[in-house]
Design an enzyme around this catalytic site. Structure first.
Site, short mmCIF file in Angstrom:
data_model
loop_
_atom_site.label_atom_id
_atom_site.label_comp_id
_atom_site.label_asym_id
_atom_site.label_seq_id
_atom_site.Cartn_x
_atom_site.Cartn_y
_atom_site.Cartn_z
N GLU A 54 0.81 -1.21 0.00
CA GLU A 54 0.00 0.00 0.00
C GLU A 54 0.84 1.25 0.00
O GLU A 54 1.94 1.29 0.53
CB GLU A 54 -0.88 0.01 1.24
N CYS A 73 3.16 8.09 2.19
CA CYS A 73 3.70 7.02 3.04
C CYS A 73 3.88 5.79 2.15
O CYS A 73 2.91 5.28 1.59
CB CYS A 73 2.72 6.74 4.17
N CYS A 128 6.87 -8.49 6.20
CA CYS A 128 8.05 -8.10 6.98
C CYS A 128 8.46 -9.28 7.84
O CYS A 128 7.61 -9.96 8.42
CB CYS A 128 7.74 -6.89 7.86
N CYS A 166 7.07 -7.88 14.68
CA CYS A 166 6.72 -7.13 15.89
C CYS A 166 5.33 -7.58 16.33
O CYS A 166 4.43 -7.80 15.50
CB CYS A 166 6.75 -5.63 15.63
N CYS A 220 1.98 -5.71 15.09
CA CYS A 220 1.94 -5.18 13.71
C CYS A 220 1.34 -6.18 12.74
O CYS A 220 1.78 -7.32 12.67
CB CYS A 220 3.36 -4.81 13.28
N GLU A 279 10.25 -3.32 6.57
CA GLU A 279 11.35 -2.66 7.28
C GLU A 279 12.34 -2.16 6.22
O GLU A 279 13.06 -2.95 5.60
CB GLU A 279 12.03 -3.67 8.24
N HIS A 337 8.87 1.97 21.29
CA HIS A 337 7.76 1.17 21.86
C HIS A 337 7.96 0.64 23.27
O HIS A 337 7.01 0.09 23.86
CB HIS A 337 7.37 0.01 20.94
N CYS A 362 -1.89 3.58 10.22
CA CYS A 362 -0.65 2.84 10.45
C CYS A 362 -0.86 1.43 10.93
O CYS A 362 -1.62 1.21 11.86
CB CYS A 362 0.05 3.40 11.64
N1 SAH Z 1 9.28 -1.25 9.77
C1 SAH Z 1 9.42 0.11 10.10
C2 SAH Z 1 8.49 1.02 9.32
C3 SAH Z 1 7.10 0.54 9.05
S1 SAH Z 1 6.02 0.46 10.41
C4 SAH Z 1 9.24 0.33 11.58
O1 SAH Z 1 8.87 -0.61 12.28
O2 SAH Z 1 9.57 1.42 12.03
C5 SAH Z 1 5.66 2.16 10.74
C6 SAH Z 1 5.24 2.43 12.17
O3 SAH Z 1 3.94 1.89 12.42
C7 SAH Z 1 6.18 1.82 13.19
O4 SAH Z 1 6.46 2.72 14.23
C8 SAH Z 1 5.37 0.67 13.70
O5 SAH Z 1 5.79 0.26 14.97
C9 SAH Z 1 3.96 1.22 13.68
N2 SAH Z 1 2.90 0.22 13.74
C10 SAH Z 1 2.94 -1.05 13.32
N3 SAH Z 1 1.76 -1.66 13.55
C11 SAH Z 1 0.96 -0.74 14.14
C12 SAH Z 1 -0.39 -0.75 14.59
N4 SAH Z 1 -1.16 -1.83 14.49
N5 SAH Z 1 -0.89 0.37 15.12
C13 SAH Z 1 -0.14 1.49 15.19
N6 SAH Z 1 1.14 1.56 14.78
C14 SAH Z 1 1.68 0.46 14.25
FE1 SF4 Z 2 8.13 -4.95 10.37
FE2 SF4 Z 2 7.90 -2.41 11.23
FE3 SF4 Z 2 5.81 -4.13 11.38
FE4 SF4 Z 2 7.93 -4.46 12.97
S1 SF4 Z 2 6.51 -2.70 12.96
S2 SF4 Z 2 6.87 -6.09 11.84
S3 SF4 Z 2 9.60 -3.86 11.63
S4 SF4 Z 2 6.77 -3.37 9.51
#
Ligand code: SAH
Ligand code: SF4
Length: 416
Positions: free
Chosen positions: A90, A103, A110, A114, A117, A216, A271, A389
């Site tokens: 996206e 964005c 990925c 995490c 996510c 990432e 986080h 996000c």
């Molecule tokens: N992989 C990179 C960039 C993509 S994620 C990273 O982790 O920084 C972009 C942001 O969205 C990151 O800060 C991530 O922790 C956050 N994010 C991921 N899943 C989310 C969710 N369900 N709700 C809010 N933020 C989230």
């Molecule tokens: Fe990957 Fe970023 Fe999601 Fe973590 S928060 S799983 S690094 S996209």
């Protein structure tokens, strides 16, 4: 067949050297692709017909295949792009009074997994190519300009659309550099005048780019680096380094490389304020724990276009959102020039978290502010189209597969 969207300045220079052409041809072609947003080699009318034919024999301009294009009530616009094998990524455009931020995604899925996510839960499919990363920017510009959207150029506020990860413009409130300086009309291959709306308008709708979509970015280093170079290149998109932000979960060695190769603005997904909690939420922490990560942040700032790192902090009810967590966090980053951006967690089906109540987020913010840290709370944008996000993949994934099946013919038709 070469995709011209895949080549940064060095790549184009090598191509034209191989063809025995003058180096300025590479710049000309770069301007055609990234500034005039040409969709075909034939449109490059200031190249001789013979060179155009030669180039068209080996190269093309292949933008993304669009599966869907949705605009939310708040103006946020999301494109779902087919990247093959049932995967989609996206791209989200977030218009604001003073800027337009795109964005973009860097990987299909990925591997870093995490806990909170949806992209992580989807697993890793593959790295996107430079063409697929830059193509998101190229396509969004074309689509927005075709719809008459342009940036407003009003003076901007302190923090970006994603709560501070975006850029700040110069004191005049104008972007450091305007795009599309070529001006005027172009001519079609047959010599007839052709309207080039994005050039005539003189301003690009996208002023900022954030690598905060799916994936990432530092785990796809080479393609991301070429893409960053194109975003900054004066013969391509010409953005200032302050207007390009990369978000990472903390791949320390790659952060060190980026600092040398192309130090754009940096956001780090923190986080948690202690290692055991961060190990659980962001598993890469087991490899690069907080002390190493924060030291890398401080080193990065030597070369960064801004004098702070943005720490992203997702607010998870009862997990990391107590005021004690905020105090611990403040003590941890005492020596790191930084700002905080608190992200209310966006739910997706099957996840074992809840979003922190608003009052708890506000209390967390106050604790950090009282400790002297600029702390913003990210506004959720585009919720009604699942563009917020971290919502990008989970809910979308199943539908994506369905949509790809259902709309494959339509998708091909909408591909530029
Ligand atoms: N992989 C990179 C960039 C993509 S994620 C990273 O982790 O920084 C972009 C942001 O969205 C990151 O800060 C991530 O922790 C956050 N994010 C991921 N899943 C989310 C969710 N369900 N709700 C809010 N933020 C989230
Ligand atoms: Fe990957 Fe970023 Fe999601 Fe973590 S928060 S799983 S690094 S996209």
């Amino acid at each position: 067949m070469i995709n011209l969207l895949d080549l940064d300045a060095a790549g184009l220079a090598a191509l034209f050297a191989e063809l025995g052409e003058k180096p300025f041809r590479a710049k000309q072609v770069s301007q055609w692709v990234h500034q005039r947003l040409a969709g075909e080699v034939e449109a490059m009318t200031d190249l001789s017909r013979a060179l155009r034919e030669r180039l068209a024999g080996i190269a093309t301009i292949r933008g993304p295949v669009v599966v869907s294009d949705t605009t939310a009530a708040d103006g946020t616009r999301k494109w779902l792009l087919d990247v093959g094998a049932g995967n989609a990524v996206e791209t989200v455009y977030i218009p604001e009074d003073d800027r337009g931020t795109l964005c973009i995604s860097s990987q299909a899925g990925c591997a870093l997994d995490c806990a909170f996510c949806s992209t992580g839960k989807q697993g890793f499919s593959r790295n996107l190519t430079t063409a697929e990363i830059v193509g998101q920017f190229w396509h969004a510009n074309r689509a927005l300009l075709a719809d008459g959207v342009s940036a407003t150029g009003r003076p901007e506020c302190e923090l970006g659309p994603l709560g501070g990860c975006g850029g700040r413009v110069s004191a005049t409130g104008r972007p450091e550099r305007e795009l599309l300086p070529l001006g005027g009309k172009a001519h079609s291959a047959k010599g007839a005048p052709m309207t080039v709306p994005w050039v005539d308008q003189g301003r690009a709708p996208i002023t900022n780019v954030v690598l905060m979509g799916m994936g990432e970015p530092l785990a796809n280093y080479d393609s991301v680096l070429s893409s960053l170079r194109l975003f900054l290149d004066d013969n391509a998109y010409g953005l200032s380094r302050r207007r390009v932000t990369l978000s990472t979960s903390g791949l320390v060695p790659a952060m060190e490389r980026l600092r040398e190769d192309c130090p754009v603005a940096l956001a780090v997904s923190l986080h948690a304020g202690n290692d055991p909690l961060r190990d659980r939420l962001v598993p890469i922490n087991r490899k690069y724990p907080l002390a190493r990560l924060l030291a890398a942040c401080v080193r990065y700032l030597d070369r960064a276009p801004r004098d702070f790192v943005t720490f992203e902090y997702v607010m998870l009810d009862g997990v990391n959102d107590a005021t004690d967590h905020a105090r611990e966090l403040a003590a941890l980053v005492r020596d790191v020039p930084c700002k905080f951006n608190l992200i209310p967690w966006n739910p997706f089906p099957g996840a074992a978290f809840r979003t922190s109540p608003r009052a708890r987020i506000l209390a967390f913010q106050k604790t950090l502010m009282d400790a002297g840290f600029v702390t913003t709370i990210r506004k959720t944008r585009g919720e009604d189209i699942d563009a917020a996000c971290g919502q990008l993949a989970g809910r979308v994934q199943d539908r994506t597969k369905r949509r790809i099946r259902i709309h494959s013919a339509a998708a091909t038709a909408t591909a530029p």
